[in-house]
Design an enzyme around this catalytic site. Sequence first.
Site, mmCIF file in Angstrom:
data_model
loop_
_atom_site.group_PDB
_atom_site.id
_atom_site.type_symbol
_atom_site.label_atom_id
_atom_site.label_comp_id
_atom_site.label_asym_id
_atom_site.label_seq_id
_atom_site.Cartn_x
_atom_site.Cartn_y
_atom_site.Cartn_z
ATOM 1 N N TYR A 55 0.865 -1.191 0.000
ATOM 2 C CA TYR A 55 0.000 0.000 0.000
ATOM 3 C C TYR A 55 0.892 1.229 0.000
ATOM 4 C CZ TYR A 55 -3.342 3.557 1.526
ATOM 5 O OH TYR A 55 -4.104 4.686 1.607
ATOM 6 N N GLU A 74 -3.396 7.538 -4.093
ATOM 7 C CA GLU A 74 -3.384 6.228 -3.436
ATOM 8 C C GLU A 74 -3.147 5.128 -4.454
ATOM 9 O OE1 GLU A 74 -6.149 4.419 -0.048
ATOM 10 O OE2 GLU A 74 -7.055 4.199 -2.032
#
Length: 396
Positions: A116, A204
């Site tokens: 992530y 993101e």
Amino acid sequence: MNIHEYQAKELFAKHGLAVAPGTAGSSVEAVTETLAKMPEGPLVVKAQIHAGGRGKGTFTDGFQGGVKIASNKKEAEELAKKMLGNTLVTKQTGTQGKQVNTIYFTKACDIEKEYYLAILMDRATSQPVIIASTEGGVDIETVAEETPEKIIKIHVDPLMGIQGYQARQVAFGLGFSGDQVKQMIKLLGGLYNLFWEKDCSMLEINPLVTTAEGQILCLDAKVNFDANALYRQPDIMELRDITEEDPKEVEASKYDLNYIALDGNIACMVNGAGLAMATMDIIKHFGGSPANFLDVGGGAKEEQVTAAFKIILSDPAVKGVLVNIFGGIMQCDIIAKGIVEAAKNVNIEVPLVVRLEGTNVAEGKKILTESGLAITSADSLSDAAEKIVDLAGTEA
């Protein structure tokens, strides 16, 4: 402002970030044409909507998943046709879902591990913050709650920009070594430049992956831009997809009104963001539920007030309207004229409570009284909230 994944990937590529080859189509014909450009082999077929959780979503016709792997182009085309024009429901869309108008195809890759990675603004420090984790493919909120030690957070001084040691800290923290450290440093540099140059509020990548060949790829991309800075980003404005936005919010933006749709039944029209928040809070306090946030601003004109009134009344869920104006720059008589003008063009069939205070309040109240409209006056904010909740009823 949000953009689609395929648009974000194009921005990533322009800033030197490694992404898998991909192309998008917004019609059955375009899907066929765009697939012809893709290499042979397995492909990932992705429904494009402004919401997360697509892979676990369900279409209203029962078809499962907005992200599918196809073994060849023919299968990819068949999957795309099932998604295109269909409505996808995910945990972020609500039960109404979102219609899929574009399909994105990317080359499938052999994933070794998922990570992530994100950059967003930390409001507490007024600095960009890099957030990274070895737990890719999982909601970062879940990681933060269950295994917070697996989250890396590094703040970046906006005057200095991202430094080499910070990029290395992220790379080592994710367990990279050798050439992958160099790849990660380059990726973070490009990602931060994109974040800063394009006035992003969030970037993101979930997941960021390593392949069997050792390459680091941005497998997904979610980008959000600061709406207040879009005036200096004309190229980004061209990426706006108004079909993904609430029609009422789109209409409000045409008149420079700050409007956000909510799921309540009492519409609010207020001047000033702080007063609008207080108005919503006190509606909740008395058992009601606000249908929107609407700040007409400190210097709104009659035309804007009229437009605001039409927008809030276009919501079928609205069972009552509360107008709360404290006149400073915004004069009470202007608001009153706007309400009367809107009433001439909109059939008002719900209770209307108006609380006016401040500049030209006497003139404003006189205009409303002489208008012949069915208006309930209030002397204070609490009085206004109590009255509109009583008239509109609490939402079931």
